[in-house]
Write a protein that holds these residues in place. Structure first.
Motif, PDB file in Angstrom:
ATOM      1  N   PRO A 188      65.144 -31.577  40.319  1.00 16.36           N
ATOM      2  CA  PRO A 188      66.141 -31.703  39.260  1.00 16.36           C
ATOM      3  C   PRO A 188      67.381 -30.868  39.538  1.00 16.36           C
ATOM      4  O   PRO A 188      67.369 -29.990  40.391  1.00 16.36           O
ATOM      5  CB  PRO A 188      65.393 -31.188  38.030  1.00 16.36           C
ATOM      6  N   CYS A 189      68.438 -31.151  38.807  1.00 17.87           N
ATOM      7  CA  CYS A 189      69.661 -30.360  38.936  1.00 17.87           C
ATOM      8  C   CYS A 189      70.375 -30.339  37.597  1.00 17.87           C
ATOM      9  O   CYS A 189      70.057 -31.120  36.697  1.00 17.87           O
ATOM     10  CB  CYS A 189      70.574 -30.929  40.025  1.00 17.87           C
ATOM     11  N   ILE A 190      71.330 -29.420  37.445  1.00 19.05           N
ATOM     12  CA  ILE A 190      72.151 -29.333  36.238  1.00 19.05           C
ATOM     13  C   ILE A 190      73.588 -29.656  36.603  1.00 19.05           C
ATOM     14  O   ILE A 190      74.126 -29.120  37.567  1.00 19.05           O
ATOM     15  CB  ILE A 190      72.067 -27.937  35.593  1.00 19.05           C
ATOM     16  N   LEU A 191      74.190 -30.543  35.836  1.00 20.36           N
ATOM     17  CA  LEU A 191      75.595 -30.898  36.020  1.00 20.36           C
ATOM     18  C   LEU A 191      76.345 -30.556  34.746  1.00 20.36           C
ATOM     19  O   LEU A 191      75.890 -30.866  33.641  1.00 20.36           O
ATOM     20  CB  LEU A 191      75.746 -32.394  36.302  1.00 20.36           C
ATOM     21  N   LEU A 192      77.489 -29.902  34.875  1.00 21.67           N
ATOM     22  CA  LEU A 192      78.372 -29.649  33.749  1.00 21.67           C
ATOM     23  C   LEU A 192      79.451 -30.726  33.747  1.00 21.67           C
ATOM     24  O   LEU A 192      80.208 -30.863  34.705  1.00 21.67           O
ATOM     25  CB  LEU A 192      79.016 -28.265  33.863  1.00 21.67           C
ATOM     26  N   LEU A 193      79.502 -31.525  32.687  1.00 23.15           N
ATOM     27  CA  LEU A 193      80.481 -32.598  32.561  1.00 23.15           C
ATOM     28  C   LEU A 193      81.447 -32.235  31.443  1.00 23.15           C
ATOM     29  O   LEU A 193      81.023 -31.905  30.328  1.00 23.15           O
ATOM     30  CB  LEU A 193      79.796 -33.928  32.215  1.00 23.15           C
ATOM     31  N   VAL A 194      82.749 -32.306  31.720  1.00 27.60           N
ATOM     32  CA  VAL A 194      83.763 -31.922  30.740  1.00 27.60           C
ATOM     33  C   VAL A 194      84.663 -33.112  30.454  1.00 27.60           C
ATOM     34  O   VAL A 194      85.248 -33.701  31.365  1.00 27.60           O
ATOM     35  CB  VAL A 194      84.611 -30.735  31.253  1.00 27.60           C
ATOM     36  N   HIS A 195      84.746 -33.464  29.186  1.00 26.29           N
ATOM     37  CA  HIS A 195      85.671 -34.503  28.737  1.00 26.29           C
ATOM     38  C   HIS A 195      86.777 -33.782  27.970  1.00 26.29           C
ATOM     39  O   HIS A 195      86.589 -33.353  26.833  1.00 26.29           O
ATOM     40  CB  HIS A 195      84.934 -35.498  27.838  1.00 26.29           C
ATOM     41  N   MET A 210      88.007 -36.142  33.048  1.00 29.61           N
ATOM     42  CA  MET A 210      86.584 -35.884  33.200  1.00 29.61           C
ATOM     43  C   MET A 210      86.374 -35.037  34.443  1.00 29.61           C
ATOM     44  O   MET A 210      86.875 -35.358  35.515  1.00 29.61           O
ATOM     45  CB  MET A 210      85.796 -37.192  33.335  1.00 29.61           C
ATOM     46  N   ARG A 211      85.682 -33.922  34.249  1.00 23.72           N
ATOM     47  CA  ARG A 211      85.373 -33.052  35.378  1.00 23.72           C
ATOM     48  C   ARG A 211      83.870 -32.861  35.471  1.00 23.72           C
ATOM     49  O   ARG A 211      83.162 -32.841  34.469  1.00 23.72           O
ATOM     50  CB  ARG A 211      86.023 -31.680  35.195  1.00 23.72           C
ATOM     51  N   VAL A 212      83.376 -32.708  36.694  1.00 22.38           N
ATOM     52  CA  VAL A 212      81.944 -32.508  36.938  1.00 22.38           C
ATOM     53  C   VAL A 212      81.770 -31.317  37.860  1.00 22.38           C
ATOM     54  O   VAL A 212      82.482 -31.186  38.855  1.00 22.38           O
ATOM     55  CB  VAL A 212      81.298 -33.756  37.593  1.00 22.38           C
ATOM     56  N   GLU A 213      80.867 -30.446  37.524  1.00 22.68           N
ATOM     57  CA  GLU A 213      80.503 -29.332  38.407  1.00 22.68           C
ATOM     58  C   GLU A 213      78.986 -29.255  38.517  1.00 22.68           C
ATOM     59  O   GLU A 213      78.265 -29.366  37.527  1.00 22.68           O
ATOM     60  CB  GLU A 213      81.040 -28.002  37.858  1.00 22.68           C
ATOM     61  N   HIS A 214      78.542 -29.096  39.727  1.00 20.54           N
ATOM     62  CA  HIS A 214      77.108 -28.998  40.010  1.00 20.54           C
ATOM     63  C   HIS A 214      76.685 -27.532  39.959  1.00 20.54           C
ATOM     64  O   HIS A 214      77.240 -26.692  40.668  1.00 20.54           O
ATOM     65  CB  HIS A 214      76.826 -29.590  41.391  1.00 20.54           C
ATOM     66  N   VAL A 215      75.714 -27.213  39.101  1.00 20.66           N
ATOM     67  CA  VAL A 215      75.183 -25.851  39.019  1.00 20.66           C
ATOM     68  C   VAL A 215      74.170 -25.689  40.146  1.00 20.66           C
ATOM     69  O   VAL A 215      73.046 -26.164  40.067  1.00 20.66           O
ATOM     70  CB  VAL A 215      74.517 -25.593  37.647  1.00 20.66           C
ATOM     71  N   GLU A 216      74.601 -25.028  41.204  1.00 17.59           N
ATOM     72  CA  GLU A 216      73.744 -24.883  42.380  1.00 17.59           C
ATOM     73  C   GLU A 216      72.872 -23.648  42.224  1.00 17.59           C
ATOM     74  O   GLU A 216      73.363 -22.524  42.190  1.00 17.59           O
ATOM     75  CB  GLU A 216      74.593 -24.780  43.642  1.00 17.59           C
ATOM     76  N   TRP A 257      80.854 -22.593  35.349  1.00 20.22           N
ATOM     77  CA  TRP A 257      81.769 -22.613  34.207  1.00 20.22           C
ATOM     78  C   TRP A 257      83.141 -22.083  34.591  1.00 20.22           C
ATOM     79  O   TRP A 257      84.172 -22.615  34.160  1.00 20.22           O
ATOM     80  CB  TRP A 257      81.164 -21.778  33.074  1.00 20.22           C
ATOM     81  N   SER A 258      83.170 -21.061  35.425  1.00 15.02           N
ATOM     82  CA  SER A 258      84.452 -20.482  35.838  1.00 15.02           C
ATOM     83  C   SER A 258      85.243 -21.445  36.710  1.00 15.02           C
ATOM     84  O   SER A 258      86.468 -21.307  36.823  1.00 15.02           O
ATOM     85  CB  SER A 258      84.208 -19.168  36.595  1.00 15.02           C
ATOM     86  N   ARG A 259      84.582 -22.380  37.335  1.00 11.95           N
ATOM     87  CA  ARG A 259      85.299 -23.374  38.137  1.00 11.95           C
ATOM     88  C   ARG A 259      85.888 -24.468  37.257  1.00 11.95           C
ATOM     89  O   ARG A 259      86.726 -25.245  37.706  1.00 11.95           O
ATOM     90  CB  ARG A 259      84.355 -23.991  39.179  1.00 11.95           C
ATOM     91  N   LEU A 260      85.409 -24.557  35.991  1.00 14.05           N
ATOM     92  CA  LEU A 260      85.910 -25.583  35.082  1.00 14.05           C
ATOM     93  C   LEU A 260      87.060 -25.079  34.215  1.00 14.05           C
ATOM     94  O   LEU A 260      88.017 -25.812  33.962  1.00 14.05           O
ATOM     95  CB  LEU A 260      84.762 -26.063  34.172  1.00 14.05           C
TER      96      LEU A 260
END
Length: 514
Positions: free
Chosen positions: A70-77, A87-93, A133-136
């Motif tokens: 599994p993975c976590i993705l942060l999606l921002v609208h 729309m932005r997407v960041e992968h929580v690695e 989060w800081s990348r968003l």
């Protein structure tokens, strides 16, 4: 929005505390984003395309398919001044994400709600969340443009998704006609469902060759239990007059054509399944006059694998013969004698035989189920330890009139009675047959066959001769099969009569069957 892409059951509930913790942390820091954080979980199937849609469909800031689940993705609208939205997407690695899920979940479930010491996995995840989060957003909550970042993941040995295991294929054959093959197939399907290891969508049933086109109880049972992948009448039908017309070349089809159709039908049905039950016809040699006997069908309907020694330029595909489960009669001596002569037919064609299920056993007397079971088990232990009897099914008086056919059951109450009888048979079957052992034996027999094939000369293809890509051409059929059909270049259509014409001529000549 925090999207948790998963492929394991139960991760939804373990992942919820992760997102709640993120939201609480944002509120604690008095950011305006805190109340707007929501989450969803996405359970993916066996196809990478669904992940592709989740992560790469965004024009701005799209993300490649995550290599790990599994993975976590942060999606921002995020709305902009011009009224549009980005729309932005960041992968929580984060390494050990599953462990972090578990540790966080256990922390929330601790006695009196007292938090426990955070594990290393949870600390790593918290750090990864803050970094993503800081990348968003900047300190003022403004959406930042996509930024190249250095992954901390160890790329020297990337974790890869495990491809689903191909469907286990089991061929059910009888030592004579009307021994109860279709009922046994129904019992296998029902018993597999009762193990709770399989959903209806994991199972499939097909009868590639048949002499009877009447409605079968197994078909109604599949409808009743939600097994939609059910093909009671396959591509090979021995209708009235078929045999003689086939020998004269009037059907326009060769043995290879018929077996190819059976192969395609089973291949299509097996897509996305865990177990496919293949129902035989009559006794093993039925169909041999047209080259489509049960052994030939079992060889044609096995899973494909690359032949050892073949090259990428000219790959050769072979099929693993489908392991056979024989259905035997009651008794001891006659039952074993019949098993051996029928098992020999398959073994001679290099089709593995797993063992047997003995059906319609007497309830009492010298030939009772218990007495026969004791003797037959001793026989297999002593003389055929590589095979076994997987179960002994007693006679069920309630099934005397509704064991196989339901063609006459047009009224609703009659059909309900048939389904009730089917459920009773499945219940009895599950009590007396070890279905897990059958599936496991079929899996091992399939893998053993592949491993034992050490050179291209050691096995046959469906037609008994090797076919390379240079000797064949691949054409797409109009069927729903996702697998291309391999056809010999020399194959040419000839004169053919229709089924209606063949049946009419046969009936006029007094034919009773195929």
């Amino acid at each position: 929005c925090c999207s948790i892409v998963q492929e394991c059951e139960g991760l939804h509930h373990a992942a919820v505390p992760i997102v709640e913790k993120l939201r609480c942390d944002l509120l604690k820091e008095e950011t305006s984003m805190g109340n707007n954080v929501v989450y969803l979980t996405v359970k993916v199937d066996d196809d990478d395309e669904c992940i592709d849609v989740c992560t790469r469909s965004f024009q701005d800031g799209g993300l490649e398919v995550p290599p790990e689940l599994p993975c976590i993705l942060l999606l921002v609208h995020h709305p902009t001044n011009d009224g549009n939205a980005k729309m932005r997407v960041e992968h929580v690695e984060c390494p050990n994400l599953e462990q972090a899920f578990i540790d966080t979940f256990e922390d929330t479930e601790s006695e009196y709600g007292k938090p426990t010491t955070s594990s290393i996995a949870v600390e790593n995840l918290t750090s990864s969340l803050k970094e993503a989060w800081s990348r968003l957003f900047d300190a003022r909550g403004n959406l930042l443009p996509p930024q190249p970042k250095q992954s901390k993941r160890n790329t020297s040995a990337p974790k890869r998704r495990v491809k689903p295991e191909p469907a286990i294929r089991i061929f059910v054959a009888g030592d004579k006609s009307q021994v109860g093959k279709s009922s046994i197939c129904m019992g296998l399907l029902g018993a597999l469902l009762k193990t709770d290891k399989y959903a209806p969508s994991d199972l499939a049933y097909i009868k590639p060759a048949t002499q009877c086109e009447a409605i079968q109880l197994v078909e109604e049972f599949c409808k009743h239990r939600g097994i939609t992948s059910c093909v009671p009448i396959g591509p090979i039908v021995y209708y009235k007059g078929f045999t003689r017309s086939f020998l004269k070349g009037e059907t326009g089809e060769s043995s290879e054509d018929l077996l190819q159709k059976a192969s395609e039908a089973v291949d299509t049905l097996a897509i996305g399944k865990k177990v496919v039950i293949i129902d035989g016809v009559g006794y093993p040699a039925v169909g041999s006059i047209t080259g489509t006997d049960n052994a030939s069908v079992a060889k044609a309907c096995g899973r494909l694998f690359a032949a050892p020694g073949s090259t990428t330029a000219t790959p050769e595909l072979e099929r693993v013969p489908v392991p056979v489960l024989l259905i035997g009669k009651s008794g001891v001596g006659d039952a074993i004698d019949s098993f051996n002569i029928n098992a020999t037919y398959f073994s001679h064609r290099n089709v593995p035989v797993l063992g047997a299920i003995f059906n319609k056993m007497n309830l009492g007397g010298f030939y009772s189920l218990e007495n026969c079971k004791e003797a037959i088990d001793m026989y297999f232990d002593k003389f055929q330890p590589d095979k076994r009897a997987y179960g002994y099914i007693p006679q069920i008086p309630e099934l005397t009139n509704a064991r196989e056919h339901v063609a006459s059951m047009s009224e609703e109450d009659q059909l309900k009675g048939a389904i009730k009888s089917a459920d009773l048979f499945v219940e009895t079957f599950a009590e007396h047959v070890n279905v897990d052992a059958i599936v496991d034996a079929a899996r091992k027999a399939t893998l053993s066959y592949i491993q034992s094939t050490t050179s291209p000369q050691n096995s046959e293809t469906v037609s008994g001769a090797k076919r390379s890509i240079e000797e064949s051409e691949v054409i797409q059929t109009n069927s729903q099969s996702k697998h291309p059909r391999i056809v010999q270049k020399s194959e040419t259509p000839g004169f053919a009569l229709s089924r209606e014409q063949i049946e009419a001529m046969a009936a006029a000549s007094g034919a009773a069957g195929g």
